[in-house]
Design an enzyme around this catalytic site. Structure first.
Site, PDB file in Angstrom:
ATOM      1  CB  CYS A 189      41.869  39.950  46.979  1.00 29.86           C
ATOM      2  SG  CYS A 189      43.551  39.961  46.499  1.00 29.86           S
ATOM      3  CB  CYS A 342      40.350  37.790  33.752  1.00 29.04           C
ATOM      4  SG  CYS A 342      41.466  39.180  34.238  1.00 29.04           S
TER       5      CYS A 342
END
Ligand SMILES: [Zn+2]
Length: 384
Positions: A189, A342
């Site tokens: 999220c 990431c």
């Protein structure tokens, strides 16, 4: 005794005074009222702006972050001139410019079990504008224990939710979700995209609910969960029931003090990445660049979503999105030294935990992700 309105206030709030449901008496209630807004991001921005504009006499803002250019797509209380400044200061200046009649107190600190009671104490209504699990449970528990209403909002991609959790009148958040989900079950999220206007819609609904609570008018979202889909432009409601065995608002509560939850979906209540501590499971971008230059054989795994590679990528990296990593472990050689990365290091931290639990030993997380690489190593790469 409600405070009187000055001539300037009567002029400023004339559109409220014309409403019989508000009127001078309601406006004096707002002037006497107070609201704590936890988070001055996408949700907190419209909440803060509308509550200040409406004349809520005392507004508290909690945040520990600084304004970043990538915030401005949705965090409308801040401006380009405030990039790099404390969010609470940026927001305070904007609110006082909007309405110098209100008092704005700022708390430049993470909201935790240690300070939450102290910070929230003087406020009538608590508004969660952070949209993360640790703060949601903390704010819920705080509101149940102190008898205050919590105005809840959450956003994800094109969808949003809102409700009012007020244990005196209806269910609390734990009546629905007694415990936070285990790490790994929640999609990443922290780094999901969001349509910029979406927190504007949900935050404005939160502001509406806060004003109704302060005025004592209408019927709030207490006992109802609003579900909003921006792509369909649909609003739906789900009825919520109070759980008589709720862990905190039930008749035999187990939770009797505040708890700090962390590490859901790798998203702590506050960002530990902001604290410069390195461990041996992390590598920084400068060290990685030196080792690649030396010709060290490192396997780079990019755990971002494929569309993010169009923004920036590292040559030679294998793309395995975090969501499918568990099912693709057979593609990885546990004997080879592996660096996970990431966008900013949050999802790759989750990937690291997954690989460690699968028995991989030679894995590290790239601290700060490809954005840190873009800042410190290859400045031609965009930062997003
Ligand atoms: Zn409850």
């Amino acid at each position: 005794m409600l405070p009187e309105l000055s001539r300037a206030e009567i002029q400023r709030y004339s559109r409220h005074l014309l409403l019989p449901e508000v009127g001078p008496e309601g406006q004096r209630k707002l002037k006497a009222g107070s609201a704590l807004i936890v988070g001055t991001g996408g949700l907190g921005s419209p909440v803060a702006l509308y509550l200040a504009a409406a004349g809520v006499g005392h507004i508290g803002l909690v945040d520990y972050d600084v304004v970043d250019e990538s915030n401005l797509q949705r965090q409308i209380v801040h401006g380009t001139g405030m990039v790099g400044r404390l969010k609470v200061e940026s927001a305070r200046q904007r609110l006082l410019d909007l309405n110098p009649e209100v008092r704005v107190d700022v708390f430049n600190e993470p909201f935790t079990s240690v300070n939450a009671m102290r910070i929230a104490e003087p406020f009538d209504v608590i508004i969660d504008g952070t949209d993360n699990f640790p703060t949601r449970y903390l704010a819920n528990d705080l509101c149940v224990l102190t008898g205050k209403p919590l105005v809840y909002g959450a956003v994800f991609r094109f969808e949003g939710q809102a409700s009012v959790f007020y244990a005196k009148e209806g269910p609390c958040y734990r009546c629905l979700f007694p415990e936070p989900p285990p790490p790994g079950l929640v999609p990443s999220c922290a780094e999901a995209g969001v349509l910029g206007v979406l927190p504007g819609t949900i935050g404005t609904i939160q502001a509406t609910e806060a004003l109704k609570l302060l005025l004592g008018i209408g019927s709030t979202l207490a006992g109802r969960l609003l579900l909003y889909d921006a792509l369909d432009m649909s609003f739906e409601y789900v009825k919520l029931k109070k759980d008589p065995n709720c862990k905190i608002c039930g008749s035999h509560p187990e939770v009797t003090e505040l708890i700090d939850y962390e590490a859901y979906c790798g998203v702590p209540g506050y960002d530990h990445a902001a604290v410069p501590a390195e461990n041996d499971r992390e590598i920084n971008v400068v060290e990685l660049a030196e080792r690649l230059k030396r010709g060290d054989k490192l396997r780079l795994i990019d755990v971002r979503e494929p569309h993010e590679l169009k923004v920036s990528s590292l040559p030679g990296a294998l793309n395995i999105p975090l969501g499918v990593l568990a099912s693709r472990l057979s593609e990885l050689d546990s004997a080879q030294e592996t660096i996970l990365f990431c966008r900013s290091g949050t999802r790759s931290q989750r990937a690291l935990e997954l690989l460690l639990s699968a028995g991989f030993k030679k894995v590290k997380n790239l601290r700060g992700g490809i954005n840190a690489w873009a800042r410190e190593v290859d400045t031609k790469l965009p930062i997003y």
